[in-house]
Design an enzyme around this catalytic site. Structure first.
Site, PDB file in Angstrom:
ATOM      1  N   HIS A   1     -97.261 -12.834  -0.318  1.00  0.00           N
ATOM      2  CA  HIS A   1     -96.489 -12.868  -1.455  1.00  0.00           C
ATOM      3  C   HIS A   1     -95.402 -11.640  -1.177  1.00  0.00           C
ATOM      4  O   HIS A   1     -95.385 -10.528  -1.883  1.00  0.00           O
ATOM      5  CB  HIS A   1     -97.251 -12.358  -2.791  1.00  0.00           C
ATOM      6  CG  HIS A   1     -96.682 -12.543  -3.961  1.00  0.00           C
ATOM      7  ND1 HIS A   1     -97.219 -13.187  -5.147  1.00  0.00           N
ATOM      8  CD2 HIS A   1     -95.294 -12.472  -4.356  1.00  0.00           C
ATOM      9  CE1 HIS A   1     -96.389 -13.371  -5.968  1.00  0.00           C
ATOM     10  NE2 HIS A   1     -95.257 -13.006  -5.502  1.00  0.00           N
TER      11      HIS A   1
ATOM     12  N   GLU B   1    -104.411 -15.368  -5.605  1.00  0.00           N
ATOM     13  CA  GLU B   1    -104.303 -14.299  -4.481  1.00  0.00           C
ATOM     14  C   GLU B   1    -105.266 -13.083  -4.761  1.00  0.00           C
ATOM     15  O   GLU B   1    -105.457 -12.849  -6.030  1.00  0.00           O
ATOM     16  CB  GLU B   1    -102.738 -13.685  -4.763  1.00  0.00           C
ATOM     17  CG  GLU B   1    -101.653 -14.969  -4.492  1.00  0.00           C
ATOM     18  CD  GLU B   1    -100.231 -14.348  -4.854  1.00  0.00           C
ATOM     19  OE1 GLU B   1     -99.997 -13.356  -5.342  1.00  0.00           O
ATOM     20  OE2 GLU B   1     -99.365 -15.644  -4.569  1.00  0.00           O
TER      21      GLU B   1
ATOM     22  N   SER C   1     -84.150 -29.726 -11.964  1.00  0.00           N
ATOM     23  CA  SER C   1     -84.193 -28.481 -12.817  1.00  0.00           C
ATOM     24  C   SER C   1     -84.304 -29.173 -14.246  1.00  0.00           C
ATOM     25  O   SER C   1     -84.444 -30.095 -14.350  1.00  0.00           O
ATOM     26  CB  SER C   1     -82.916 -27.741 -12.886  1.00  0.00           C
ATOM     27  OG  SER C   1     -83.160 -26.473 -13.120  1.00  0.00           O
ATOM     28  N   ARG C   2     -84.582 -28.255 -15.389  1.00  0.00           N
ATOM     29  CA  ARG C   2     -84.692 -28.459 -16.663  1.00  0.00           C
ATOM     30  C   ARG C   2     -83.535 -29.464 -17.212  1.00  0.00           C
ATOM     31  O   ARG C   2     -83.699 -30.399 -18.060  1.00  0.00           O
ATOM     32  CB  ARG C   2     -84.749 -27.413 -17.573  1.00  0.00           C
ATOM     33  CG  ARG C   2     -86.225 -26.566 -17.422  1.00  0.00           C
ATOM     34  CD  ARG C   2     -85.980 -25.356 -18.226  1.00  0.00           C
ATOM     35  NE  ARG C   2     -85.254 -24.392 -17.925  1.00  0.00           N
ATOM     36  CZ  ARG C   2     -85.178 -23.130 -18.365  1.00  0.00           C
ATOM     37  NH1 ARG C   2     -85.916 -22.851 -19.432  1.00  0.00           N
ATOM     38  NH2 ARG C   2     -84.240 -22.209 -17.692  1.00  0.00           N
TER      39      ARG C   2
ATOM     40  N   GLY D   1     -92.339 -19.832  -5.094  1.00  0.00           N
ATOM     41  CA  GLY D   1     -92.190 -19.455  -6.689  1.00  0.00           C
ATOM     42  C   GLY D   1     -93.353 -18.806  -6.973  1.00  0.00           C
ATOM     43  O   GLY D   1     -93.629 -17.768  -6.851  1.00  0.00           O
ATOM     44  N   ARG D   2     -94.377 -19.450  -7.495  1.00  0.00           N
ATOM     45  CA  ARG D   2     -95.798 -19.113  -8.010  1.00  0.00           C
ATOM     46  C   ARG D   2     -96.883 -20.178  -7.444  1.00  0.00           C
ATOM     47  O   ARG D   2     -96.605 -21.262  -7.114  1.00  0.00           O
ATOM     48  CB  ARG D   2     -96.099 -19.036  -9.442  1.00  0.00           C
ATOM     49  CG  ARG D   2     -95.388 -17.812  -9.877  1.00  0.00           C
ATOM     50  CD  ARG D   2     -96.088 -16.291  -9.711  1.00  0.00           C
ATOM     51  NE  ARG D   2     -95.466 -15.443 -10.387  1.00  0.00           N
ATOM     52  CZ  ARG D   2     -94.632 -14.702 -10.019  1.00  0.00           C
ATOM     53  NH1 ARG D   2     -94.063 -14.867  -8.619  1.00  0.00           N
ATOM     54  NH2 ARG D   2     -94.159 -13.444 -10.872  1.00  0.00           N
TER      55      ARG D   2
ATOM     56  N   ILE E   1     -82.489 -17.929  -7.652  1.00  0.00           N
ATOM     57  CA  ILE E   1     -83.052 -17.989  -6.115  1.00  0.00           C
ATOM     58  C   ILE E   1     -82.572 -19.516  -5.562  1.00  0.00           C
ATOM     59  O   ILE E   1     -82.166 -19.525  -4.534  1.00  0.00           O
ATOM     60  CB  ILE E   1     -84.430 -17.680  -6.154  1.00  0.00           C
ATOM     61  CG1 ILE E   1     -84.702 -16.190  -6.705  1.00  0.00           C
ATOM     62  CG2 ILE E   1     -84.970 -18.206  -4.902  1.00  0.00           C
ATOM     63  CD1 ILE E   1     -86.195 -15.722  -6.739  1.00  0.00           C
TER      64      ILE E   1
ATOM     65  N   ALA F   1     -91.960 -12.097  -0.093  1.00  0.00           N
ATOM     66  CA  ALA F   1     -90.743 -12.505  -0.061  1.00  0.00           C
ATOM     67  C   ALA F   1     -89.806 -11.531  -0.699  1.00  0.00           C
ATOM     68  O   ALA F   1     -88.512 -11.429  -0.206  1.00  0.00           O
ATOM     69  CB  ALA F   1     -90.626 -13.883  -0.518  1.00  0.00           C
TER      70      ALA F   1
ATOM     71  N   LEU G   1     -83.145 -24.856  -9.719  1.00  0.00           N
ATOM     72  CA  LEU G   1     -82.013 -24.462  -9.359  1.00  0.00           C
ATOM     73  C   LEU G   1     -81.376 -23.337 -10.184  1.00  0.00           C
ATOM     74  O   LEU G   1     -80.279 -23.367 -10.628  1.00  0.00           O
ATOM     75  CB  LEU G   1     -80.787 -25.395  -9.243  1.00  0.00           C
ATOM     76  CG  LEU G   1     -79.818 -25.338  -8.008  1.00  0.00           C
ATOM     77  CD1 LEU G   1     -80.478 -25.416  -6.792  1.00  0.00           C
ATOM     78  CD2 LEU G   1     -78.641 -26.361  -8.430  1.00  0.00           C
ATOM     79  N   GLY G   2     -82.339 -22.032 -10.138  1.00  0.00           N
ATOM     80  CA  GLY G   2     -81.992 -20.826 -10.890  1.00  0.00           C
ATOM     81  C   GLY G   2     -81.129 -20.044  -9.744  1.00  0.00           C
ATOM     82  O   GLY G   2     -80.599 -20.410  -8.888  1.00  0.00           O
TER      83      GLY G   2
END
Length: 331
Positions: free
Chosen positions: A296, A278, A191-192, A248-249, A172, A298, A169-170
């Site tokens: 990729h 990728e 989240s962390r 994300g990744r 983005i 976005a 929940l940063g």
């Protein structure tokens, strides 16, 4: 602008590790003495870096593209020891060895929030597409099947009221949550640490989050803790009606397990903008109507490209003038 002797000023040298066709190359050349990467020239990386290091005025800064084309690690930094600043074109910095940069006192900057709103929009768009089967219905029309089969009965599902679990929940993730709230979704997150600024339900582990979600949105950074954070067990907890969205990744998800879960119907669908290797995409995904795939992309809008150019140049100019970086990861 000329110096006192009438000669034009010597522009600072910058390594530009980029893919062909980078839209801001022209703006870079106007402000810096740009040393184009082997991704453009075809020159082997080692020879390119050695030539840069051997210059009378070697580069003190480098721009590195996100996505892992070149990793800025100890070997890279050893090859060009003059580098004192790395600027990433991405928000994520998994392609930069931050520990090594910290040890050497090398400053690192990223793209900050340049992409955040566009990536959040893309995530919501993919989720709508997966649930309402927009791309699948579009293919139905393009293939001329509507007159043959009459109505399209690939029934989708409404977004309204869905329980959406956001991993990360940063900037983005928070923007995705706000957008989905407008659709009447119930937001949970992992989240962390819990965030006092939001009222969403917090889950300390992703398995628990998945077990109480209809949709998982992956919006976290990639690091040792988040690699394959969406595992086989998490997919099982999400369940047969569940949908995964990843902006994300690629390596945040165990891609092989995701493919298997989709093939076996153990989850309902996925929207994927990123992949583990990728630009290679698992071929099984290409024929699945329950999956929406984007390359990729976005982050890419006309507006974000322009903003990124200004932002990247601003970070470089701040470094060369001895000012604080605009978006420091390591100051």
């Amino acid at each position: 602008m000329s110096n006192a002797g009438g000669e034009p000023p010597v522009l600072p040298a910058v390594l530009f590790i980029r893919r062909p066709g980078a839209p801001f190359a022209g703006a870079m050349h106007q402000r810096f003495r740009v040393l184009d990467s082997p991704l453009v020239s075809g020159e082997p990386l080692a020879a390119f870096l050695a030539a840069a290091a051997a210059m009378a005025d070697p580069p003190r800064a480098a721009v590195v593209m996100g996505g892992g084309a070149v990793r800025a690690d100890a070997a890279f930094l050893d090859a060009v020891p003059s580098i004192r600043c790395l600027v990433s074109t991405a928000a994520g910095v998994d392609h930069i060895d931050l520990a090594e940069c910290g040890r050497r006192g090398i400053a690192v900057a990223n793209s900050g929030t340049v992409y955040s709103a566009d990536v959040a929009d893309h995530a919501v768009g993919m989720l709508l597409d997966v649930l309402r089967r927009v791309s699948a219905a579009e293919r139905f029309v393009r293939r001329g099947l509507w007159p043959v089969r009459e109505d399209y009965y690939g029934l989708g599902s409404t977004l309204r009221g869905k329980r959406v679990g956001i991993i990360g929940l940063g900037n983005i993730g928070s923007l995705i949550a706000k957008r989905l709230e407008a659709f009447g979704c119930i937001i949970h997150y992992n989240s962390r640490r819990p965030k006092d600024s939001v009222a969403y339900k917090y889950f300390p582990d992703v398995h628990g989050l998945a077990s109480e979600s209809d949709v998982l949105v992956v919006a976290c950074a990639l690091n040792n803790e988040t690699r394959h954070i969406v595992s086989k067990d998490v997919l099982e907890a999400l369940g047969k009606g569940g949908v995964v969205i990843n902006i994300g990744r690629g390596a945040n998800i165990d891609e092989a397990e995701l493919v298997t879960a989709l093939k076996e119907g153990r989850i309902a669908g996925a929207g994927l903008d990123v992949f583990e290797n990728e630009p290679t995409v698992p071929p099984e995904l290409l024929s699945m109507d329950t999956v929406v795939l984007t390359p990729h992309s976005a982050v890419f809008t006309l507006e974000s490209r322009s903003d990124l150019c200004d932002h990247m140049i601003g970070n470089l100019e701040a470094f060369f003038s001895g000012k604080p970086l605009l978006t420091p990861v390591l100051p």
